[in-house]
Enzyme design. Structure first.
Site, mmCIF file in Angstrom:
data_model
loop_
_atom_site.group_PDB
_atom_site.id
_atom_site.type_symbol
_atom_site.label_atom_id
_atom_site.label_comp_id
_atom_site.label_asym_id
_atom_site.label_seq_id
_atom_site.Cartn_x
_atom_site.Cartn_y
_atom_site.Cartn_z
ATOM 1 N N ARG A 23 0.829 -1.214 0.000
ATOM 2 C CA ARG A 23 0.000 0.000 0.000
ATOM 3 C C ARG A 23 0.861 1.261 0.000
ATOM 4 O O ARG A 23 0.585 2.201 -0.739
ATOM 5 C CB ARG A 23 -0.950 0.016 1.202
ATOM 6 N N ASN A 41 -6.126 -2.658 2.125
ATOM 7 C CA ASN A 41 -6.127 -4.109 2.251
ATOM 8 C C ASN A 41 -7.571 -4.574 2.375
ATOM 9 O O ASN A 41 -8.405 -3.898 2.965
ATOM 10 C CB ASN A 41 -5.370 -4.545 3.509
#
Length: 94
Positions: A23, A41
């Site tokens: 990320r 996520n």
């Protein structure tokens, strides 16, 4: 640049993509590329992202997702394209 030049890609990345700075690397790369959107996520182990911006930049981000962060092991990238929704900036969502 007109809004006509902007596209949106909704992406799902599967593989070993959580806990490997995927990320953070996505956010940094998107900001460098000039793409707006977000990344998070998912409970199913995938990473979900939205990229909005000029078509070439968005396509570049989708391609980047196939590699992702150095520690990631990407199995699959699903991307669907659509009309931008006016997202500004790029953030990691939780």
């Amino acid at each position: 640049m007109s809004e006509d030049d902007r596209v949106r890609a909704h992406v799902f990345v599967s593989g070993r993509v959580q806990g490997v700075y995927y990320r953070a690397n996505t956010r940094d790369t998107a900001r460098e590329t000039g793409v707006d959107g977000w990344v998070r996520n998912r409970r199913d182990g995938r990473v979900e992202a939205v990229f909005e911006g000029p078509r070439a930049a968005v396509e570049s981000m989708v391609e980047w997702c196939h590699e992702g962060s150095p520690a990631a092991s990407v199995d699959d990238v699903e991307a669907s394209y659509g009309e931008p929704e006016g997202v500004e900036g790029f953030e990691i969502r939780r």
